[in-house]
Design a protein around this motif. Sequence first.
Motif, PDB file in Angstrom:
ATOM      1  N   ALA A 100      33.996  -4.275  40.971  1.00  0.00           N
ATOM      2  CA  ALA A 100      33.877  -5.373  40.008  1.00  0.00           C
ATOM      3  C   ALA A 100      35.225  -5.652  39.348  1.00  0.00           C
ATOM      4  O   ALA A 100      35.581  -6.809  39.096  1.00  0.00           O
ATOM      5  CB  ALA A 100      32.831  -5.020  38.952  1.00  0.00           C
ATOM      6  N   ALA A 101      35.996  -4.596  39.109  1.00  0.00           N
ATOM      7  CA  ALA A 101      37.311  -4.781  38.485  1.00  0.00           C
ATOM      8  C   ALA A 101      38.247  -5.539  39.429  1.00  0.00           C
ATOM      9  O   ALA A 101      39.035  -6.387  38.985  1.00  0.00           O
ATOM     10  CB  ALA A 101      37.904  -3.424  38.109  1.00  0.00           C
ATOM     11  N   LEU A 102      38.139  -5.248  40.720  1.00  0.00           N
ATOM     12  CA  LEU A 102      38.968  -5.975  41.689  1.00  0.00           C
ATOM     13  C   LEU A 102      38.590  -7.456  41.721  1.00  0.00           C
ATOM     14  O   LEU A 102      39.442  -8.335  41.816  1.00  0.00           O
ATOM     15  CB  LEU A 102      38.801  -5.379  43.091  1.00  0.00           C
ATOM     16  CG  LEU A 102      39.686  -4.178  43.420  1.00  0.00           C
ATOM     17  CD1 LEU A 102      39.371  -3.677  44.840  1.00  0.00           C
ATOM     18  CD2 LEU A 102      41.170  -4.533  43.312  1.00  0.00           C
ATOM     19  N   ARG A 103      37.291  -7.700  41.637  1.00  0.00           N
ATOM     20  CA  ARG A 103      36.832  -9.086  41.647  1.00  0.00           C
ATOM     21  C   ARG A 103      37.380  -9.828  40.410  1.00  0.00           C
ATOM     22  O   ARG A 103      37.872 -10.954  40.493  1.00  0.00           O
ATOM     23  CB  ARG A 103      35.291  -9.118  41.643  1.00  0.00           C
ATOM     24  CG  ARG A 103      34.755 -10.519  41.782  1.00  0.00           C
ATOM     25  CD  ARG A 103      33.285 -10.635  41.417  1.00  0.00           C
ATOM     26  NE  ARG A 103      33.035 -12.009  41.005  1.00  0.00           N
ATOM     27  CZ  ARG A 103      33.225 -12.486  39.790  1.00  0.00           C
ATOM     28  NH1 ARG A 103      33.648 -11.695  38.818  1.00  0.00           N
ATOM     29  NH2 ARG A 103      33.002 -13.753  39.521  1.00  0.00           N
ATOM     30  N   ARG A 104      37.315  -9.145  39.294  1.00  0.00           N
ATOM     31  CA  ARG A 104      37.856  -9.712  38.053  1.00  0.00           C
ATOM     32  C   ARG A 104      39.354 -10.024  38.231  1.00  0.00           C
ATOM     33  O   ARG A 104      39.835 -11.080  37.811  1.00  0.00           O
ATOM     34  CB  ARG A 104      37.630  -8.694  36.925  1.00  0.00           C
ATOM     35  CG  ARG A 104      38.119  -9.087  35.561  1.00  0.00           C
ATOM     36  CD  ARG A 104      37.464  -8.247  34.458  1.00  0.00           C
ATOM     37  NE  ARG A 104      37.702  -6.803  34.563  1.00  0.00           N
ATOM     38  CZ  ARG A 104      38.693  -6.148  33.942  1.00  0.00           C
ATOM     39  NH1 ARG A 104      39.536  -6.804  33.175  1.00  0.00           N
ATOM     40  NH2 ARG A 104      38.846  -4.843  34.095  1.00  0.00           N
ATOM     41  N   ALA A 105      40.051  -9.109  38.903  1.00  0.00           N
ATOM     42  CA  ALA A 105      41.489  -9.330  39.124  1.00  0.00           C
ATOM     43  C   ALA A 105      41.727 -10.549  40.004  1.00  0.00           C
ATOM     44  O   ALA A 105      42.641 -11.350  39.738  1.00  0.00           O
ATOM     45  CB  ALA A 105      42.113  -8.086  39.757  1.00  0.00           C
ATOM     46  N   GLU A 106      40.895 -10.708  41.022  1.00  0.00           N
ATOM     47  CA  GLU A 106      41.087 -11.860  41.925  1.00  0.00           C
ATOM     48  C   GLU A 106      40.980 -13.177  41.155  1.00  0.00           C
ATOM     49  O   GLU A 106      41.704 -14.119  41.431  1.00  0.00           O
ATOM     50  CB  GLU A 106      40.055 -11.841  43.069  1.00  0.00           C
ATOM     51  CG  GLU A 106      40.232 -10.676  44.057  1.00  0.00           C
ATOM     52  CD  GLU A 106      41.358 -10.911  45.083  1.00  0.00           C
ATOM     53  OE1 GLU A 106      42.035 -11.955  45.007  1.00  0.00           O
ATOM     54  OE2 GLU A 106      41.558 -10.027  45.941  1.00  0.00           O
TER      55      GLU A 106
END
Length: 743
Positions: A100-106
């Motif tokens: 989820a954190a990676l998605r937020r970063a994207e």
Amino acid sequence: MNPTPGPSPSVSASPGPSPARRSPVRKGVATVCLSGLLEDKLRAAASAGFHGVEIFENDLVVSAMPPEDVRSLCADLGLTVDLYQPFRDFEALPEELHAAALRRAERKFDLMERLGADTLLVCSTLSPYAVDDDALAAQQLRALAERACERGIRIAYEALAWGRFVNRWEHSWQIVRRADHPALGLCLDSFHVLSRDPAPTGIDTVDEGKLFFLQLADAPRLDMDVLQWSRHHRLFPGQGSFDLPGFLAQVLAAGYEGPLSLEVFNDVFRQTDPGPAALDAMRSLVALEEAVREYGRREQAEGQQREQGQPEQEGLGGQRPEERHEKGARQPNEPVRGGGWRLHPAAPPPAPALLGHAFVELAVDGVSAPEVTAALTALGFQRTGIHRSKPVELWQQGGSDVVLNREAGRVGREAGEVSGAEEHGETETGRAEVVALAVESLDPEQSARRAEALLATPLPRRRGPGEAELTAVAAPDGTQLFFCPGGGASGPDWRADFEPTGAGPGGEAGPGRGTESGSESRSRPGSESRSGPGSGPGDLGRTGDLGRIDHVALAQPNDQFTGSLTFYQSVLDLRERDFAEYAAPFGLVRSRTVGNESGELRIAMHGALLRRGRWAPSVPDPEHIAFATGDVFAAARRARERGLEILPVTGNYYDDLDARYAPAPRLLSDMRELNILYDRDEHGEFFHFCTGILGSRVFFEVVQRVGGYRGDGAVNAPVRMAAHRQARARGRAPANRPRRGAG
Ligand SMILES: O=C(O)c1ccc(O)c(O)c1
Ligand SMILES: [Mg+2]
């Protein structure tokens, strides 16, 4: 500008700085430093000459401008978007949260693309879900950098001083090294580094190209929670107590070539007009560049000394030079890496020596002028000159010159107009305020060039038939600052602007001008023949004559305080001489005095927390001019004889003085009789008395320094302020009305 795409983890394949980053040092400012809407902040940054900005997320979120518009506004203003920040709570999360954190970063990468930003600041985690696992943190940051790299973005990892697991820069560097990805580097923020360790070492050993971003902030030393300290009390460089030159020298030695970017969270700056605040910010950076060059020169000199086997001197920041290099790969006199470090195009020329105050100019009006001239007359001044073309008079005594001007105002104000005149009660009391300070310089032209390189606004030279062309600039508070030739320097004689009245310059010491040093006197009043005259050569007059202007105290609104301090300190190359905070009857007043090495030039600034109110006077501590004397008791007696009603000091004050210092009974009774105030420090003693308030907001003070006393009697400000208030309340400011005819 962007990292080399591709997955190569090798450091040698590091994206490295772009050509733009190699050009002479660029300066940036975080939007969080400035007040207003995003467009206000950007415009202010651009007009102060910044090259780039850090966009703080909140400023974007609240902005009505889509990121594309922000990007084009920046481009129109000539600003680059150097950083987008902050991205929080990313690393060392359990697997299910990591996705989820990676998605937020994207999503943020999408935004950065629209914004034209290529570097994202990731600050160390505070997440309650994070785990204390460096390997996991490194692995996840590497995954983030990998995705960023595909989008042409770099990740700058910053250790927040209050980070849950990572709160020191060394720790963030370990993790960045471990992650080993070309699109992952460090963000160093001087606040986080120096709040944890005032004298860090080893920054210069960080691999070249791995310092992605540098944020600069100063701060006062405060013993408080570090998060609160950071979020409310950061200051621009030079305004706090961090060793920023030493810190920056190490960062540059590591080959850093990115922008010097200010990131200052400060409650006052958040409310201040961003135009002047951005100028103050830029001035502080120019001054920091100068300080770091000076630091480099010292370091080199120390290195050479060491090579020649000479004893080492204490370095800056209290470290010995070898400590600063203990982990450093660089030898002390090896050139600093990072050849991109070049002088600011308009690096200020060094400050010429200043020899003291030449004159102080007061604006007066029909109501205040009689009060001011009566007080000057009682202090022994004579009106020695009348300006050839303006309603301006020169008053002199001993080595002190005061110019009274009936038409001047501070810069930006119309003649006769005073902001808040009614609030100051000036309609009744008349207006009197300091409008100009003039200092004697060994090279007035160079002083002015330096001021302009430090972003001071040059003022049109005063010119008229028979008028001296004085170089002048405006201080941030509107005070005009003049540079007059001193110490034999050639230049226009400003006194020639005045038609002599025939009166001598006052005092019994004769017409000699400005030869005495106002800086100190070593005789202790009353030490022999109680309150007797001083003795010994080099003393100021024995008769209570005045010497030169000892100091000038300027009131500063709270939102201008640190900016003015930076201005006077950097433009005139002054050091802090005294710092005080005192609880006055109408609130806390803080004061800081800056002065030159010899003590011949001192400027005190003081201000209250709040600007106005019905209860507390809007200018709680008026401005004053302090004249030096060699015998304050004789000066007080003579002034009294000439009709000066010295500001009365309470009996309670003298009882307290007696309890604290047990002065000789006769000395104490003389002080009581003459309303003389007292202070001492480890270097010497200080005796002073004041007039009442003249007009709305000015008074005079006569001071005697004994020994090397450093301060300016700030400890007595509350008693003086209470006395001024009482005098006003009685409806008759003392001091101003001659009782027995002046002169
Ligand atoms: O106070 C903070 O949360 C914060 C955020 C981003 C920064 O770069 C920083 O130094 C502090
Ligand atoms: Mg930061």
